[in-house]
Every structure is written in C-alpha cells, then in structure tokens.
Design a protein around this motif. Structure first.
Motif, PDB file in Angstrom:
ATOM      1  N   TYR A 292      34.515  32.853  32.137  1.00 26.57           N
ATOM      2  CA  TYR A 292      33.601  33.450  32.949  1.00 26.57           C
ATOM      3  C   TYR A 292      33.705  33.417  34.354  1.00 26.57           C
ATOM      4  CZ  TYR A 292      30.240  33.403  29.186  1.00 26.57           C
ATOM      5  OH  TYR A 292      29.637  33.705  27.897  1.00 26.57           O
ATOM      6  N   SER A 293      34.370  32.287  34.701  1.00 30.05           N
ATOM      7  CA  SER A 293      34.872  32.268  36.293  1.00 30.05           C
ATOM      8  C   SER A 293      36.380  32.940  36.387  1.00 30.05           C
ATOM      9  CB  SER A 293      34.951  30.911  36.745  1.00 30.05           C
ATOM     10  OG  SER A 293      35.836  29.956  35.809  1.00 30.05           O
ATOM     11  N   LYS A 294      37.377  32.404  35.634  1.00 26.06           N
ATOM     12  CA  LYS A 294      38.553  32.758  35.697  1.00 26.06           C
ATOM     13  C   LYS A 294      38.986  34.493  35.474  1.00 26.06           C
ATOM     14  CE  LYS A 294      43.292  31.463  34.399  1.00 26.06           C
ATOM     15  NZ  LYS A 294      44.204  30.435  33.584  1.00 26.06           N
ATOM     16  N   ASP A 295      38.332  34.744  34.355  1.00 23.00           N
ATOM     17  CA  ASP A 295      38.365  36.351  34.093  1.00 23.00           C
ATOM     18  C   ASP A 295      37.970  37.116  34.996  1.00 23.00           C
ATOM     19  OD1 ASP A 295      37.520  38.787  32.021  1.00 23.00           O
ATOM     20  OD2 ASP A 295      39.392  37.650  31.366  1.00 23.00           O
ATOM     21  N   MET A 296      36.689  36.729  35.633  1.00 20.27           N
ATOM     22  CA  MET A 296      36.182  37.556  36.589  1.00 20.27           C
ATOM     23  C   MET A 296      36.712  37.478  38.172  1.00 20.27           C
ATOM     24  SD  MET A 296      31.941  37.110  37.891  1.00 20.27           S
ATOM     25  CE  MET A 296      31.273  37.168  36.415  1.00 20.27           C
ATOM     26  N   ILE A 297      37.453  36.541  38.199  1.00 16.00           N
ATOM     27  CA  ILE A 297      38.390  36.524  39.271  1.00 16.00           C
ATOM     28  C   ILE A 297      39.555  37.521  39.058  1.00 16.00           C
ATOM     29  CG2 ILE A 297      40.143  35.195  40.615  1.00 16.00           C
ATOM     30  CD1 ILE A 297      38.237  32.827  40.450  1.00 16.00           C
ATOM     31  N   VAL A 298      40.250  37.576  38.175  1.00 12.45           N
ATOM     32  CA  VAL A 298      41.244  38.554  37.843  1.00 12.45           C
ATOM     33  C   VAL A 298      40.847  39.986  37.564  1.00 12.45           C
ATOM     34  CG1 VAL A 298      43.006  38.886  36.083  1.00 12.45           C
ATOM     35  CG2 VAL A 298      42.561  36.558  36.551  1.00 12.45           C
ATOM     36  N   GLU A 299      39.494  40.216  36.951  1.00 14.15           N
ATOM     37  CA  GLU A 299      38.863  41.353  37.019  1.00 14.15           C
ATOM     38  C   GLU A 299      38.870  42.026  38.246  1.00 14.15           C
ATOM     39  OE1 GLU A 299      35.882  41.867  34.243  1.00 14.15           O
ATOM     40  OE2 GLU A 299      36.973  41.171  32.643  1.00 14.15           O
ATOM     41  N   THR A 300      38.137  41.192  39.186  1.00 11.73           N
ATOM     42  CA  THR A 300      37.556  41.647  40.346  1.00 11.73           C
ATOM     43  C   THR A 300      39.154  42.034  41.205  1.00 11.73           C
ATOM     44  OG1 THR A 300      35.801  40.117  40.138  1.00 11.73           O
ATOM     45  CG2 THR A 300      35.901  41.204  42.157  1.00 11.73           C
ATOM     46  N   SER A 301      40.076  41.240  41.082  1.00 14.05           N
ATOM     47  CA  SER A 301      41.266  41.645  41.872  1.00 14.05           C
ATOM     48  C   SER A 301      41.958  42.750  41.271  1.00 14.05           C
ATOM     49  CB  SER A 301      42.353  40.024  41.769  1.00 14.05           C
ATOM     50  OG  SER A 301      42.645  40.078  40.431  1.00 14.05           O
ATOM     51  N   ILE A 302      41.619  42.872  40.065  1.00 11.94           N
ATOM     52  CA  ILE A 302      42.428  44.339  39.631  1.00 11.94           C
ATOM     53  C   ILE A 302      41.410  45.528  40.204  1.00 11.94           C
ATOM     54  CG2 ILE A 302      42.474  45.520  37.788  1.00 11.94           C
ATOM     55  CD1 ILE A 302      43.338  43.069  35.982  1.00 11.94           C
ATOM     56  N   PHE A 303      40.201  45.221  40.165  1.00 11.32           N
ATOM     57  CA  PHE A 303      39.204  46.386  40.340  1.00 11.32           C
ATOM     58  C   PHE A 303      39.415  46.808  41.988  1.00 11.32           C
ATOM     59  CE2 PHE A 303      34.716  48.027  41.656  1.00 11.32           C
ATOM     60  CZ  PHE A 303      34.832  49.097  41.163  1.00 11.32           C
TER      61      PHE A 303
ATOM     62  N   ASN B  66      43.943  46.028  46.591  1.00  9.31           N
ATOM     63  CA  ASN B  66      44.631  45.051  46.959  1.00  9.31           C
ATOM     64  C   ASN B  66      46.001  45.097  47.053  1.00  9.31           C
ATOM     65  OD1 ASN B  66      42.477  42.890  47.538  1.00  9.31           O
ATOM     66  ND2 ASN B  66      42.041  42.806  45.283  1.00  9.31           N
ATOM     67  N   ASN B  67      46.996  44.085  47.487  1.00  7.48           N
ATOM     68  CA  ASN B  67      48.175  44.194  47.481  1.00  7.48           C
ATOM     69  C   ASN B  67      48.595  44.332  45.901  1.00  7.48           C
ATOM     70  OD1 ASN B  67      51.103  43.613  47.547  1.00  7.48           O
ATOM     71  ND2 ASN B  67      50.820  42.867  49.507  1.00  7.48           N
ATOM     72  N   PHE B  68      49.494  45.206  45.695  1.00  6.36           N
ATOM     73  CA  PHE B  68      50.160  45.368  44.113  1.00  6.36           C
ATOM     74  C   PHE B  68      50.922  43.962  43.917  1.00  6.36           C
ATOM     75  CE2 PHE B  68      52.792  46.944  41.036  1.00  6.36           C
ATOM     76  CZ  PHE B  68      51.918  47.510  39.870  1.00  6.36           C
ATOM     77  N   VAL B  69      51.623  43.719  44.591  1.00 11.14           N
ATOM     78  CA  VAL B  69      52.467  42.554  44.117  1.00 11.14           C
ATOM     79  C   VAL B  69      51.830  41.272  44.197  1.00 11.14           C
ATOM     80  CG1 VAL B  69      54.339  41.182  45.194  1.00 11.14           C
ATOM     81  CG2 VAL B  69      54.359  43.412  45.760  1.00 11.14           C
ATOM     82  N   MET B  70      50.770  41.062  44.954  1.00  8.36           N
ATOM     83  CA  MET B  70      49.912  39.828  44.914  1.00  8.36           C
ATOM     84  C   MET B  70      49.214  39.970  43.344  1.00  8.36           C
ATOM     85  SD  MET B  70      50.063  37.854  47.115  1.00  8.36           S
ATOM     86  CE  MET B  70      50.981  37.818  48.804  1.00  8.36           C
ATOM     87  N   LEU B  71      48.603  41.198  43.049  1.00  3.99           N
ATOM     88  CA  LEU B  71      48.120  41.276  41.885  1.00  3.99           C
ATOM     89  C   LEU B  71      48.831  41.127  40.431  1.00  3.99           C
ATOM     90  CD1 LEU B  71      45.611  42.312  39.919  1.00  3.99           C
ATOM     91  CD2 LEU B  71      46.376  44.529  40.516  1.00  3.99           C
ATOM     92  N   ILE B  72      50.103  41.378  40.573  1.00 11.84           N
ATOM     93  CA  ILE B  72      51.213  41.207  39.311  1.00 11.84           C
ATOM     94  C   ILE B  72      51.357  39.861  39.389  1.00 11.84           C
ATOM     95  CG2 ILE B  72      53.692  41.488  38.781  1.00 11.84           C
ATOM     96  CD1 ILE B  72      51.952  43.959  38.481  1.00 11.84           C
ATOM     97  N   ILE B  73      51.527  38.948  40.525  1.00  9.86           N
ATOM     98  CA  ILE B  73      51.762  37.583  40.585  1.00  9.86           C
ATOM     99  C   ILE B  73      50.489  36.830  39.942  1.00  9.86           C
ATOM    100  CG2 ILE B  73      52.057  35.648  41.941  1.00  9.86           C
ATOM    101  CD1 ILE B  73      53.722  37.316  43.787  1.00  9.86           C
TER     102      ILE B  73
ATOM    103  N   THR C  34      50.434  34.473  36.552  1.00  9.54           N
ATOM    104  CA  THR C  34      50.228  32.982  36.616  1.00  9.54           C
ATOM    105  C   THR C  34      49.143  32.717  35.501  1.00  9.54           C
ATOM    106  OG1 THR C  34      48.614  33.616  38.119  1.00  9.54           O
ATOM    107  CG2 THR C  34      50.613  32.629  39.145  1.00  9.54           C
ATOM    108  N   VAL C  35      48.385  33.676  34.923  1.00  6.15           N
ATOM    109  CA  VAL C  35      47.405  33.892  33.723  1.00  6.15           C
ATOM    110  C   VAL C  35      48.431  33.513  32.812  1.00  6.15           C
ATOM    111  CG1 VAL C  35      45.924  34.877  32.181  1.00  6.15           C
ATOM    112  CG2 VAL C  35      45.510  34.925  34.945  1.00  6.15           C
ATOM    113  N   THR C  36      49.606  34.264  32.650  1.00  7.95           N
ATOM    114  CA  THR C  36      50.422  33.892  31.281  1.00  7.95           C
ATOM    115  C   THR C  36      51.015  32.683  31.359  1.00  7.95           C
ATOM    116  OG1 THR C  36      51.052  36.159  31.736  1.00  7.95           O
ATOM    117  CG2 THR C  36      52.495  35.048  30.196  1.00  7.95           C
ATOM    118  N   LEU C  37      51.245  32.184  32.745  1.00  4.07           N
ATOM    119  CA  LEU C  37      52.026  30.767  32.664  1.00  4.07           C
ATOM    120  C   LEU C  37      51.165  29.780  32.200  1.00  4.07           C
ATOM    121  CD1 LEU C  37      53.936  31.052  36.271  1.00  4.07           C
ATOM    122  CD2 LEU C  37      54.937  31.158  33.878  1.00  4.07           C
TER     123      LEU C  37
END
Length: 572
Positions: A360-371, A374-381, A385-388
């Motif tokens: 609920y918290s982590k997924d929402m942070i990633v989704e909001t950063s996609i929506f 923002n900086n595209f490079v930061m989004l890719i990183i 990190t979710v994969t790592l």
C-alpha cells in the motif's frame, strides 16, 4: 535477604500497557485530525522565551504507538535471545532509555528541547552498539557516534540561526535571511541520522549490536529519526528552492547503492541493514517528490515488517549458535515452520507483494512518481531499485529457507513461545496495517488516471527481480554472475561501492598519521628526554658518577643530599 528485580521480565509488559494507552489516543487523533500544543515557559533569554512544548497530533501519536508496539515485542524476544547474558537487566534498561529518547523526539517540537531526545538516541545507540565488548564493536560504535555527532552539531547550528525568529518551535517557523543555512543544517542532521549518502557507512557497521537492538534501532527508532525530523520540518524546508531536488538525488543514490551492495552480501544482518538503507532512501525520495504523507505512511509500515524480519533473523542466528553467515543456514522449513511463515510474510511485505502492508505504501510511492511529471532518469532508477529489492530478498530466502542445510549435525533448531509470540503479533500487523492505515489516515491523494502498463509497472519490476534472482541462484550456469566475475565489482559491492573507505577510513587516515608522528617525535622522544623521566635519569647518572669519584662513606651520602637540598631551595 536482598530483593532482586528482574527488569527484563517486566519490561515487555510495561511496553504493552503503554501501547494500550497510546493506541486509542492515536486512533482518536487520526479520526478527529486535531493537534494539541501544551507549552510551559522555562526561562527567558533577553525577552526570548525558552518553552517546554509538547505536541499531541496524529503524526506523533501514531508513530509513538508503533514504536511502543515494536519495543514490546522486541523486549519479549530479547528474554530468550539474551537469556545467557549476566547483565540482561542493564541491557533492558538501555533499551527502555532508547524508547524514551525516541518518544521525546516525537512529542517535543521545540528545537532546543528536541535535543534531549536527539542526543539521547545518539548516546544510547553508542552504548548499545559497543555492548559486546570487543574491538569490532568498539570500532562500529565509534563510527556510529562520530557520524551522528555531525548531525548534532548541525542541529546546534540551526538553533543558533533560528535565534533571530524569537522562538524555536518547529510548527511556527517562517522564512528569514538565514533560511538557506537553516535548511542545509537540518537536512544534514537528518541525513546523518538516517544514514543517507555519504554518511551511510555507519548503518551496516552498527550491526555489531545485539540482534534485539538491531530490530529496534533499524526499524522504528534511530534511523527513522532523521525522516521524522524532515516530516515535521517539511513545510518550512520545502520553501527553499533546491531542497526537494537535492533530497531526491541523495535518496535515489542511497537506495541504489544499498540495493547493489545487498546483492552480494553474505552476512544476514548486514543484508537486512542494507535493505533498511534502501527503504529509507525510498522514504526520502517520496519526500523529495513532495509526497510527505506517503513517506510517513511507508515509515510506519516499514517499521512493522522490518522489526519482524529482524526477529525472524534473530531466531535463526540464535539457533545457529549466533552465526550470521547465510552460507551456514538452509532448509529451516521442516524444523521451524512458524519462523519460515513469518519470514516469507516479512519478505513479501518488503518486496511490495499485493495486499501486504508494504504494497500500500511502496506501490503508491512508485505509482505517484510515475504519474506526476518528474525527472525521467530518477524515475528509471526508482523502478530499478524495486527490482533490486526483490532480487536480494529472493536470494536471501533461497539461502535460508529453500536451500540445502549447510550447518553442523549438532545444531538444534527450536521455537519457544517467547520467540513465536512477537513474530505472530508483528506478522498480523505486517498484513493488516497497510490496508487499515490507508482507510484511517487523512491523506489528500488525488485520483490518478494511468494506463495499464504504468499501473502494473511496479509489479512487473518486482516479478522481474524475483525471476532473475531465482534463475541466477538455482540454475547451474556455466559462468558465475557478472558481479562475481569481475573482482573489482564484487569488491566494490562488498564495500558499499567504496563508500566505507571514502567516507570513514579516508577521513581518519591523515589525523591518525599526524597523531602517530606526534606520539613518536614528541611524547616518546623529546618530552621523555627533557621531562620528568629524562631529568630523573640524568640526576641519577650524575649522582652515581659523583659517588664513584669519592669514597662510599655515610658522610658522602649526607653531603650529597645536603647539596641537592640547598640547590632545590635556591631554585625555589
């Protein structure tokens, strides 16, 4: 007959009682969204009042109840883990002081009074890290204490720069000419406490502390103190133009470095410490993107499942004669079913598996950063990190749960009731807390319209990490993984990408060399020659040579002593 007090047997019950008092208050504050300030004027400094301020608000009460819940379970776990320790009562008192310092930090919004909790955390953490009195623990304690002292100095400087406002209350701060300096000082203080780059090296080193301490320190107290400080200060700090961008850059660097280092680490507690570092970076990144409520939400859920992960790891370490190496463990499913179940639940919550608290918290942070734009490079990183995270979690699980057992034949794995009870309590919270808080917490989350690919991107990255880890650790591949093939990369990964030698050892080398030369050239040479030792030696040799010149009779001794006395009186 003297009465003996077994504090360690009563401490967990005390924490449970305090939690029962705090939990209803936090629910009431969350539902009513009220904030109460209580102030007492202690003294005045030239018409500037220094006040004792207590803040009772939804953010503080909920976090305090989380700290009390975790400490109650950790203290119950420590009765078994530390059962052979002669000084278990002293250890329990130190842990209680730690919890007290954290609560002081939460409930005191006044910058000067907040120092009590802030410095209390630093001092007690140093004592707990050096609890096992050996050179490794002392070195880790020194790195922890000295790094945290940088943050303490920065907080003192921010107090000095806030003097022209006439008050030090966090809630009522406004922009002044020294805004940039205040922001930089508070940000540096939070970065040292939450082990952000380049101050990350002390967090894995602090694993020298007993496992119950690690479960408390690295889940909800010491490392989250910096995040909590930034959450409290955020309205004031975000008025600085460069604050969000710098915080996002530092946080993303930290979480990537921690994830890459955890991929090759073999020490169980260090993997969990690097995982904590990665999640702290995620919280800071959420704040850098302006999502303060989500950062706070992730801080609460992370505290619960990370404490569970440490208690499960502590149970394994306790059963394997206090060995922390992953390569000595394996196949715990048959003998430790409860630990295995709780371990898998904690790992699922850490990865952000659907409907666990971390989702609920982590997924929402990633989704909001996609929506949001923002900086595209930061989004890719952030997505990387979710994969790592899922990669090192799968590797960790394969080594301990599903892999073959590598321990000795005489190791007995068992689960006693004081170990099972805290695990089950924290497991239930790791499942329920995310969905419960998202309904209760007053978050103004805007509706996000996203494509199916964007919506599922966090899940896709998580599954990718799990599959790659499974393939790399189970298939008998002809070649070793890329990280292992290149010695430099493997060495860099184990040294947190050379952050340890660059941030701590590099800074200590020159002062150490100077002090060593000073010791050799002054303390052990000139000062000995012209000091008391040299004077005593020269007077002794002079008296011996004069004795040789004359006949050794009692009169000569009297003459020598009288001459020396006359000389001494003349000099005086």
């Amino acid at each position: 007959m003297p009465v003996t007090f077994n504090i360690h047997k009563k401490a967990s019950m005390l924490m449970w009682m305090l939690f029962m008092l705090m939990a209803p208050l936090s629910i009431y504050m969350l539902l009513s969204t009220k904030t109460t300030l209580i102030e007492w004027v202690l003294f005045n400094i030239s018409s500037t009042p220094t006040m004792m301020t207590v803040i009772i608000d939804p953010v503080g009460t909920l976090f305090s109840s989380t700290v009390l819940l975790i400490s109650a379970n950790v203290l119950q776990f420590s009765t078994v883990y530390m059962s052979h320790d002669k000084f278990i009562d002293r250890f329990t008192v130190l842990v209680l002081l730690f919890v007290l310092s954290m609560n002081m930090l939460i409930f005191f919004p006044h910058l000067i009074i907040l120092l009590l909790g802030w410095d209390g955390l630093g001092l007690v953490s140093f004592i707990l890290v050096i609890y096992y009195q050996n050179p490794k623990s002392l070195g880790a304690g020194m790195i922890t204490a000295l790094t945290n002292r940088i943050g303490d100095v920065m907080l003192l400087l921010s107090i000095a720069w806030t003097l022209n406002q006439g008050q030090w209350n966090i809630v009522h701060m406004w922009e002044t000419s020294s805004l940039t300096w205040q922001t930089a000082a508070i940000l540096l203080a939070a970065m040292t406490k939450s082990a952000q780059m380049p101050f990350s090296s002390w967090l894995p080193a602090a694993m020298a502390a007993p496992t119950p301490v690690s479960a408390l320190v690295h889940s909800s107290t010491l490392v989250t103190a910096g995040v909590f400080l930034l959450i409290r200060f955020y309205p004031f700090l975000s008025s600085t133009t460069w604050f969000n961008q710098l915080l996002l850059l530092v946080a993303v660097s930290t979480t990537t470095m921690a994830g890459l280092s955890a991929m090759t680490e073999c020490d169980m507690k260090k993997i969990i410490a690097l995982s904590t570092l990665s999640q702290l970076g995620m919280m800071m990144a959420a704040m850098g993107l302006g999502m303060v409520n989500l950062a706070y939400f992730h801080m609460i859920t992370h505290a619960l499942f990370k404490a569970l992960l440490f208690i499960c790891a502590g149970t394994l370490i306790h059963s394997h004669t206090h060995s922390q190496d992953l390569r000595w463990m394996g196949n715990i499913t048959a003998q430790m079913p409860t630990t295995t179940s709780c371990f898998i639940l904690a790992n699922m919550a850490l990865c952000g598996a659907p409907f666990m608290s971390g989702f609920y918290s982590k997924d929402m942070i990633v989704e909001t950063s996609i929506f949001y734009l923002n900086n595209f490079v930061m989004l890719i990183i952030i997505l990387f990190t979710v994969t790592l995270t899922s990669f090192y979690t799968m590797r960790f699980s394969l080594a301990t749960i599903w892999g073959p057992s590598n321990c000795g034949p005489f190791i007995h794995l068992e689960e006693s009731l004081p170990l099972i009870t805290p695990m089950l309590a924290l497991s239930s919270m790791s499942i329920v807390s995310g969905s419960a808080l998202i309904w209760v917490m007053p978050m103004n989350q805007e509706p996000m319209t996203m494509t199916m690919t964007m919506k599922n991107m966090p899940m896709i990255m998580m599954m990718l990490g799990l599959l790659v880890a499974w393939y790399m650790n189970t298939q008998q591949m002809k070649n070793a993984p890329v990280m292992m093939q290149t010695p430099m990369m493997h060495h860099a990964s184990c040294l947190m990408w050379f952050l340890v030698p660059l941030s701590s050892q590099f800074t200590m080398k020159m002062p150490m060399l100077i002090s060593h030369n000073y010791l050799k050239s002054l303390d052990q040479s000139w000062l000995e020659l012209v000091g008391g030792q040299g004077m005593a030696k020269s007077s002794f040799s002079a008296s011996n040579s004069m004795m040789d010149m004359f006949n050794t009779k009692p009169v000569n001794y009297l003459m020598m002593s009288s001459i020396l006395m006359v000389l001494a009186l003349t000099l005086l």
